[in-house]
Scaffold this motif. Structure first.
Motif, short mmCIF file in Angstrom:
data_model
loop_
_atom_site.label_atom_id
_atom_site.label_comp_id
_atom_site.label_asym_id
_atom_site.label_seq_id
_atom_site.Cartn_x
_atom_site.Cartn_y
_atom_site.Cartn_z
N GLU A 104 0.82 -1.22 0.00
CA GLU A 104 0.00 0.00 0.00
C GLU A 104 0.86 1.27 0.00
N LEU A 105 2.06 1.18 0.57
CA LEU A 105 2.97 2.32 0.57
C LEU A 105 3.63 2.54 -0.79
N ARG A 106 3.41 1.58 -1.69
CA ARG A 106 3.98 1.65 -3.05
C ARG A 106 5.50 1.82 -2.99
N ILE A 107 6.10 0.99 -2.18
CA ILE A 107 7.55 0.99 -2.06
C ILE A 107 8.15 0.43 -3.35
N PRO A 108 9.02 1.17 -4.03
CA PRO A 108 9.64 0.63 -5.25
C PRO A 108 10.40 -0.66 -4.97
N HIS A 109 10.39 -1.56 -5.93
CA HIS A 109 11.05 -2.85 -5.74
C HIS A 109 12.57 -2.73 -5.65
N THR A 110 13.09 -1.57 -6.03
CA THR A 110 14.54 -1.36 -5.92
C THR A 110 14.94 -0.77 -4.57
N TYR A 156 10.99 -7.61 -4.38
CA TYR A 156 11.95 -6.69 -3.75
C TYR A 156 13.36 -7.28 -3.86
N MET A 157 14.26 -6.47 -4.37
CA MET A 157 15.56 -6.98 -4.78
C MET A 157 16.70 -6.65 -3.82
N SER A 158 16.49 -5.73 -2.89
CA SER A 158 17.57 -5.31 -2.00
C SER A 158 17.12 -5.44 -0.55
N PRO A 208 25.97 2.32 8.06
CA PRO A 208 26.16 3.78 7.97
C PRO A 208 24.83 4.51 8.06
N ASP A 209 24.90 5.79 8.34
CA ASP A 209 23.70 6.63 8.35
C ASP A 209 23.01 6.57 6.99
N ALA A 210 21.69 6.68 7.01
CA ALA A 210 20.89 6.79 5.78
C ALA A 210 21.19 5.68 4.78
N SER A 211 21.14 4.43 5.27
CA SER A 211 21.44 3.28 4.42
C SER A 211 20.21 2.64 3.79
N PHE A 212 19.02 2.90 4.37
CA PHE A 212 17.83 2.15 3.95
C PHE A 212 16.65 3.07 3.69
N ASP A 213 15.79 2.59 2.78
CA ASP A 213 14.55 3.30 2.47
C ASP A 213 13.40 2.85 3.39
N VAL A 214 13.48 1.62 3.87
CA VAL A 214 12.43 1.05 4.71
C VAL A 214 13.07 0.24 5.83
N VAL A 215 12.55 0.40 7.04
CA VAL A 215 12.94 -0.44 8.19
C VAL A 215 11.68 -1.12 8.71
N ILE A 216 11.74 -2.45 8.84
CA ILE A 216 10.63 -3.24 9.37
C ILE A 216 11.09 -3.90 10.65
N ALA A 217 10.31 -3.75 11.71
CA ALA A 217 10.62 -4.40 12.99
C ALA A 217 9.34 -4.97 13.57
#
Length: 248
Positions: free
Chosen positions: A32-38, A60-62, A95-104
């Motif tokens: 629903e968030l339309r997270i790009p597959h990259t 999702y590739m990464s 490192p800082d700012a490494s990810f577009d999405v964090v899931i916990a």
């Protein structure tokens, strides 16, 4: 978590209705968030990798997964999931700012200093990145199950939202989850609190039990009905609560 519980957990996590239902909800929310597959996605508390596997199947590739359990990471690698490692969820070696999405999913309640953990998860997010967090709901549901899991707390929706917004994260959505089973679960948990306590020597595995296939499938289907409701509204009560926040 206790070793007896962890062994049972890994035996059941791929098919058990609770975990299968939660993964289904996480996947729907990500879609629903339309997270790009990259996008670069980090899962904190990935266990033996069932969500990693399904997100990969979704395109999702990464994907990156971490877990504090060496056993869990070894199992994930045995299942062919390679980009996973043993790491403390409150002290990330990225490192800082490494990810577009964090899931916990069901991680924050295991960490004593929730503020430090949230700040660390925020640190590795890129500006505009999203964080999706599930936690167990309502302290009144606290039983020996929480102790076996080494929980520090359970949450209300408001407490989770406050913890995230105090970290200067922008709240996009919050809802309870597992609403249909909230009242029967509450009755069972309250009964457990007045019954004689079990001990670790009984190989107690909390509420984690194997169900007959028909019942397991039925409960999984019930949670998928909730997924339909969550497309249109937030739920007012539940056994768990989740929030989606964005880094400003």
């Amino acid at each position: 978590m206790d070793l007896t519980y962890e062994k049972k957990y890994h035996q059941l996590e791929e098919k058990h209705w609770w975990f299968a239902g939660r993964r289904s909800t996480v996947r729907q929310l990500v879609n629903e968030l339309r997270i790009p597959h990259t996008s670069d996605i980090l899962e904190i508390g990935c266990s033996a990798g069932p969500l990693q596997k399904q997100l990969a199947e979704d395109g999702y590739m990464s994907l990156t997964g971490i877990d504090i359990s060496e056993t869990a990471i070894a199992l994930a690698k045995d299942r062919g999931i390679q980009n996973v490692s043993v790491m403390d969820g409150a002290n990330l070696a990225f490192p800082d700012a490494s990810f577009d999405v964090v899931i916990a999913s069901d991680v924050l309640e295991h960490i004593q200093d929730e503020y430090q953990a949230i700040q660390e998860w925020k640190r590795v997010l890129r500006p505009g990145g999203r964080m999706l967090i599930f936690v167990p709901a309502f302290q009144l549901l606290w039983t020996q199950h929480d102790e076996i899991n080494h929980h520090y707390r359970r949450y209300t929706g408001r407490r989770l939202r406050d913890a995230l917004t105090q970290a200067e994260l922008h709240l996009e959505r919050s809802s309870y989850w597992n609403t249909f089973l909230f009242f029967p679960t509450s009755a069972i948990r309250l009964l457990q609190r007045v019954l004689p306590r079990r001990t670790k020597s009984n190989n107690y595995t909390g509420d984690l039990k194997e169900f007959p296939r028909w019942l397991n499938n039925g409960l999984t289907a019930l949670l998928k009905v909730e997924d339909v409701l969550l497309r249109y509204t937030s739920l007012p009560v539940g056994v768990s609560v989740f929030a989606i926040v964005r880094k400003k």
